[in-house]
Design a protein around this motif. Structure first.
Motif, PDB file in Angstrom:
ATOM      1  N   ARG A 133     -16.373 -37.306 -22.158  1.00  0.00           N
ATOM      2  CA  ARG A 133     -15.812 -36.207 -21.374  1.00  0.00           C
ATOM      3  C   ARG A 133     -16.760 -35.799 -20.255  1.00  0.00           C
ATOM      4  O   ARG A 133     -16.326 -35.428 -19.158  1.00  0.00           O
TER       5      ARG A 133
ATOM      6  N   LEU B 220     -14.905 -36.023 -11.612  1.00  0.00           N
ATOM      7  CA  LEU B 220     -13.956 -35.118 -10.974  1.00  0.00           C
ATOM      8  C   LEU B 220     -14.688 -34.099 -10.102  1.00  0.00           C
ATOM      9  O   LEU B 220     -14.223 -33.763  -9.003  1.00  0.00           O
TER      10      LEU B 220
ATOM     11  N   GLY C 245      -7.230 -32.271 -14.920  1.00  0.00           N
ATOM     12  CA  GLY C 245      -7.903 -33.059 -15.946  1.00  0.00           C
ATOM     13  C   GLY C 245      -8.961 -32.261 -16.678  1.00  0.00           C
ATOM     14  O   GLY C 245      -9.476 -32.700 -17.709  1.00  0.00           O
TER      15      GLY C 245
ATOM     16  N   THR D 165      -7.602 -43.251  -9.823  1.00  0.00           N
ATOM     17  CA  THR D 165      -6.238 -43.434 -10.321  1.00  0.00           C
ATOM     18  C   THR D 165      -5.321 -43.939  -9.209  1.00  0.00           C
ATOM     19  O   THR D 165      -5.235 -43.324  -8.138  1.00  0.00           O
TER      20      THR D 165
ATOM     21  N   ARG E 110     -18.751 -37.761 -18.514  1.00  0.00           N
ATOM     22  CA  ARG E 110     -18.590 -38.711 -17.405  1.00  0.00           C
ATOM     23  C   ARG E 110     -17.342 -38.406 -16.593  1.00  0.00           C
ATOM     24  O   ARG E 110     -17.363 -38.447 -15.354  1.00  0.00           O
ATOM     25  N   ARG E 111     -16.251 -38.083 -17.283  1.00  0.00           N
ATOM     26  CA  ARG E 111     -14.999 -37.790 -16.595  1.00  0.00           C
ATOM     27  C   ARG E 111     -15.109 -36.512 -15.761  1.00  0.00           C
ATOM     28  O   ARG E 111     -14.727 -36.487 -14.585  1.00  0.00           O
TER      29      ARG E 111
ATOM     30  N   ASP F 184     -11.675 -40.035  -7.960  1.00  0.00           N
ATOM     31  CA  ASP F 184     -10.471 -40.279  -8.759  1.00  0.00           C
ATOM     32  C   ASP F 184      -9.901 -41.644  -8.384  1.00  0.00           C
ATOM     33  O   ASP F 184      -9.198 -41.782  -7.387  1.00  0.00           O
TER      34      ASP F 184
END
Length: 330
Positions: A158, A165, A122, A172, A160-161, A170
């Motif tokens: 971006r 990570l 990512g 997901t 925050r993402r 994650d």
């Protein structure tokens, strides 16, 4: 709530061809399996641990043994509390086996600390270069950076993402994927292949590989596409709609031969040939014209017996006599 995620990736010759078998093995353990073509898959095994009476790492070891015993292929498996860490645990191994990242903040931080940001799935190369230009050249340093600093460098969304990570977060879910709509196989020649007979042998090998994989997933192809790559790097692509959806090797090989012969290659310098089965359908819901030829039924019974032998003893246990020894599948 803690999750238990496996990321299994086949390795070695025929890894892509063994992908359907890997999915079947995972489905024997849990229904929550997400395919990652061409040779890997995620599985959420949280609901299976009590049934099997073991932890996730031991279950991963069982999966690896079954892959070796039943399919003749080895794999590397990452075990972790989320898909990101499971995949990274597997990618960090240089040899087959099981790697686990414990569901513990300190263990996660220690696992990630020295890795480059690009190791985080990512985080692309451009983002990693931007972070490195500010001295944030390890995941540990990115995780320790103030949120405001990351936001100035990358922008709010971006940042925050990437921060999530870098902390190994994650959320997901593993989403069961629909069956693939295409399947392909390719053979690279070791030299410029001028012999049409050798090219036809390669096509038989690829058709046999595709047929075996389609029958294993209960699918049938409606269209077959041939790609021929030449020494000058140019390509020719031709497709044919089949008379009926099929996974029968002789039918696939016959269509491949027809596509090849119609090109009139003669003395063409061919470097590679590839077949792609397209518009795949559920074989259980397709119709097949009945044949009055007893030889056709014998061929189908022999094909089914060969499939059983391959599932038990490996993909080279049975097949057409004219197969090339080492097909490259994708």
């Amino acid at each position: 709530m803690s999750r238990h995620i496996l990321y299994a990736r086949l390795i070695g010759e025929g890894a892509a061809a063994g992908h359907p078998a890997l999915l079947r093995l995972l489905h024997d353990i849990t229904p929550v399996v997400g395919a990652v073509p061409p040779d890997a898959a995620f599985a959420d095994v949280g609901g299976a641990l009590r049934y099997f009476g073991c932890d996730a790492a031991r279950l991963a070891g069982l999966l690896r043994v079954r892959a070796l015993a039943l399919r003749g292929t080895d794999c590397v498996i990452g075990v972790a509390p989320n898909p990101l860490l499971a995949r990274m645990a597997a990618d960090g191994r240089d040899a087959p086996g099981v790697s686990e990242v414990p569901d513990d903040p300190e263990a996660v931080a220690g696992f990630l600390a020295a890795l480059p940001p690009a190791a985080l799935h990512g985080v692309g190369e451009a983002t990693a270069r931007t972070l490195a230009s500010y001295g944030l050249d390890t995941v540990g340093r990115v995780a320790a950076a103030p949120p405001a600093t990351l936001q100035r460098i990358l922008g709010a969304a971006r940042a925050r993402r990437v921060r999530a990570l870098a902390h190994g977060t994650d959320p997901t879910p593993v989403v069961p994927a629909a069956p693939p709509r295409t399947a392909s196989a390719e053979h690279h020649f070791g030299h410029d292949e001028l012999d049409a007979g050798q090219r036809r042998r390669a096509l038989l090998t690829l058709a046999d590989d595709l047929g075996h994989r389609l029958r294993g997933t209960g699918q049938a192809a409606r269209t077959l596409t041939l790609t021929v790559r030449y020494a000058d790097r140019s390509t020719t692509v031709r497709s044919r709609t089949l008379a009926e959806p099929t996974a029968h090797t002789p039918a696939l090989a016959g269509a491949a031969y027809a596509l090849h012969d119609a090109l009139g290659l003669q003395r063409a310098r061919v470097r590679a040939v590839a077949l792609r089965a397209e518009d795949l359908a559920d074989a259980a819901h397709t119709t097949r014209q009945l044949s009055l030829d007893p030889a056709d039924e014998r061929r189908r019974r022999a094909e089914a017996a060969a499939d059983r032998a391959r599932r038990r003893f490996g993909r080279r246990a049975a097949g057409p006599a004219a197969n090339l020894r080492r097909p490259d599948a994708a």
